[in-house]
Scaffold this motif. Structure first.
Motif, PDB file in Angstrom:
ATOM      1  N   CYS A 133      -0.330   9.629   1.255  1.00 46.94           N
ATOM      2  CA  CYS A 133       0.911   9.712   0.475  1.00 46.94           C
ATOM      3  C   CYS A 133       1.181   8.419  -0.281  1.00 46.94           C
ATOM      4  CB  CYS A 133       2.083  10.062   1.391  1.00 46.94           C
ATOM      5  SG  CYS A 133       2.053  11.769   1.997  1.00 46.94           S
ATOM      6  N   PHE A 134       0.780   7.275   0.299  1.00 48.49           N
ATOM      7  CA  PHE A 134       0.872   6.006  -0.424  1.00 48.49           C
ATOM      8  C   PHE A 134       0.060   6.097  -1.714  1.00 48.49           C
ATOM      9  CE2 PHE A 134       2.291   3.315   3.288  1.00 48.49           C
ATOM     10  CZ  PHE A 134       3.338   2.702   2.620  1.00 48.49           C
ATOM     11  N   ASN A 135      -1.111   6.747  -1.638  1.00 49.38           N
ATOM     12  CA  ASN A 135      -1.958   6.896  -2.820  1.00 49.38           C
ATOM     13  C   ASN A 135      -1.271   7.705  -3.908  1.00 49.38           C
ATOM     14  OD1 ASN A 135      -4.045   5.444  -1.632  1.00 49.38           O
ATOM     15  ND2 ASN A 135      -5.088   7.244  -0.847  1.00 49.38           N
ATOM     16  N   TRP A 136      -0.383   8.610  -3.499  1.00 50.82           N
ATOM     17  CA  TRP A 136       0.390   9.377  -4.476  1.00 50.82           C
ATOM     18  C   TRP A 136       1.623   8.616  -4.961  1.00 50.82           C
ATOM     19  CZ3 TRP A 136      -1.011  13.215  -7.379  1.00 50.82           C
ATOM     20  CH2 TRP A 136      -2.044  14.075  -6.977  1.00 50.82           C
ATOM     21  N   GLY A 137       1.880   7.450  -4.359  1.00 57.30           N
ATOM     22  CA  GLY A 137       2.995   6.617  -4.807  1.00 57.30           C
ATOM     23  C   GLY A 137       4.214   6.645  -3.926  1.00 57.30           C
ATOM     24  N   ILE A 138       4.187   7.412  -2.836  1.00 58.66           N
ATOM     25  CA  ILE A 138       5.361   7.485  -1.960  1.00 58.66           C
ATOM     26  C   ILE A 138       5.446   6.219  -1.108  1.00 58.66           C
ATOM     27  CG2 ILE A 138       6.510   8.764  -0.130  1.00 58.66           C
ATOM     28  CD1 ILE A 138       5.108  11.261  -1.054  1.00 58.66           C
ATOM     29  N   GLY A 139       6.514   5.455  -1.294  1.00 63.26           N
ATOM     30  CA  GLY A 139       6.728   4.239  -0.520  1.00 63.26           C
ATOM     31  C   GLY A 139       5.895   3.054  -0.937  1.00 63.26           C
ATOM     32  N   ARG A 140       5.199   3.166  -2.065  1.00 70.68           N
ATOM     33  CA  ARG A 140       4.341   2.049  -2.486  1.00 70.68           C
ATOM     34  C   ARG A 140       5.155   0.785  -2.750  1.00 70.68           C
ATOM     35  NH1 ARG A 140       0.517   3.750  -7.193  1.00 70.68           N
ATOM     36  NH2 ARG A 140      -0.144   5.260  -5.591  1.00 70.68           N
ATOM     37  N   GLU A 141       6.439   0.950  -3.018  1.00 70.91           N
ATOM     38  CA  GLU A 141       7.307  -0.205  -3.264  1.00 70.91           C
ATOM     39  C   GLU A 141       7.431  -1.107  -2.041  1.00 70.91           C
ATOM     40  OE1 GLU A 141       9.920   3.455  -2.445  1.00 70.91           O
ATOM     41  OE2 GLU A 141       8.097   2.953  -3.571  1.00 70.91           O
ATOM     42  N   LEU A 142       7.132  -0.583  -0.851  1.00 70.23           N
ATOM     43  CA  LEU A 142       7.219  -1.400   0.356  1.00 70.23           C
ATOM     44  C   LEU A 142       6.212  -2.546   0.336  1.00 70.23           C
ATOM     45  CD1 LEU A 142       7.737   1.290   3.149  1.00 70.23           C
ATOM     46  CD2 LEU A 142       9.457  -0.030   1.916  1.00 70.23           C
ATOM     47  N   TYR A 143       5.150  -2.400  -0.451  1.00 71.36           N
ATOM     48  CA  TYR A 143       4.169  -3.478  -0.571  1.00 71.36           C
ATOM     49  C   TYR A 143       4.765  -4.704  -1.274  1.00 71.36           C
ATOM     50  CZ  TYR A 143       0.303  -0.423   0.866  1.00 71.36           C
ATOM     51  OH  TYR A 143      -0.540   0.390   1.568  1.00 71.36           O
ATOM     52  N   THR A 144       5.894  -4.543  -1.945  1.00 77.16           N
ATOM     53  CA  THR A 144       6.509  -5.671  -2.656  1.00 77.16           C
ATOM     54  C   THR A 144       7.586  -6.349  -1.818  1.00 77.16           C
ATOM     55  OG1 THR A 144       8.310  -4.402  -3.716  1.00 77.16           O
ATOM     56  CG2 THR A 144       6.153  -4.378  -4.794  1.00 77.16           C
ATOM     57  N   ALA A 145       7.728  -5.956  -0.566  1.00 83.87           N
ATOM     58  CA  ALA A 145       8.763  -6.541   0.293  1.00 83.87           C
ATOM     59  C   ALA A 145       8.501  -8.020   0.543  1.00 83.87           C
ATOM     60  CB  ALA A 145       8.827  -5.796   1.628  1.00 83.87           C
TER      61      ALA A 145
END
Length: 272
Positions: A102-114
């Motif tokens: 799901c990360f690959n689809w973009g779900i929650g990928r913003e958490l990598y910028t925490a």
């Protein structure tokens, strides 16, 4: 395929987990669970617009998440592998591989910028047990949660508040402004200038390509990383745990950029 924009996570969809704990404080990681992934997939593509499957390859469990392209009627797939938890091996691998897909689809990928979230000992109930070899093992029974979060137009975390069980703020990242920020307390704020956003994205893409061209970081970059660690009080152990780095000096330039970006958004020890 329709250009479905995966929405950003809301505060109550993000959970906190203790990453590293020491006598003087602890660090937190932000994560999402599989139920959030399922909810967002249903919202975005419909309950009949996506599907998942699992397969074992060389002893590792992979998950494939497929999205239905309504224009062509074809299924578009993205896949990732899971890691094993401490208990219920098969279940943990299945859940982890699904979340990664799901990360690959973009779900929650913003958490990598925490940013690196450091909670000083004065704001957490840190205790310890003394092992037989007289080594102290620190632990904390406090639970932490995200009370509010905001994002900029690049879908990066720009504001964050973490509270403890009693609702007291233990960590806060203040956003620089709200004109170009999307606030996720359940509402959406104003967006910034589109041309400026596109310009920033182009710069980020160029920088990202330049970083990928380098296989490892230089001594000067390593010195800069150490300087940021000294400023923020974040330990190298915390960095290695969060990004699963075995040898800091061997990380590639792309990963180095992500680490430095997170550190630069982290308060100094004096401001904590």
């Amino acid at each position: 395929m329709e250009q479905n924009l995966i929405r950003l996570l809301k505060a109550d969809e993000i959970e906190c987990r203790v990453s590293v704990i020491k006598e003087n404080g602890l660090s937190l990681l932000l994560y999402k669970d599989a139920r959030v992934d399922q909810k967002i997939l249903d919202e975005t593509f419909g309950i009949f617009g996506w599907k998942r499957s699992h397969q074992s390859i060389e002893g590792n469990l992979y998950c494939t998440v497929e999205i239905l392209d309504k224009e062509t009627g074809e299924w578009v797939a993205k896949q990732d592998v899971g890691t094993t938890g401490y208990a219920e091996k098969e279940k943990s691998q299945a859940s982890d591989s699904f979340k990664r897909a799901c990360f690959n689809w973009g779900i929650g990928r913003e958490l990598y910028t925490a940013p690196f979230i450091w909670i000083p000992a004065g704001k957490a109930s840190i205790m310890y047990k003394e092992e037989q070899n007289k080594v102290k093992r620190f632990y904390c029974n406090d639970h932490f949660s995200v009370s509010s979060i905001s994002y900029n137009d690049d879908r990066e975390i720009s504001g964050l508040v973490v509270v403890n069980d009693s609702g007291h703020t233990v960590y806060e990242l203040k956003e620089k402004g709200v004109d170009d920020t999307i606030v996720r307390k359940g509402t959406v704020g104003a967006r910034g200038n589109k041309a400026e956003t596109e310009k920033k994205q182009a710069q980020r893409n160029t920088a990202g390509k330049a970083q990928k061209d380098s296989a490892s970081i230089s001594k000067e970059q390593m010195d800069s990383l150490q300087a940021e660690l000294n400023r923020t009080g974040v330990t190298m152990e915390t960095v290695q745990s969060r990004y699963q780095i075995k040898e800091p000096g061997a990380m590639n330039a792309e990963l180095y950029g992500r680490v430095m970006s997170a550190l630069k958004r982290t308060k100094s020890t004096e401001a904590a």
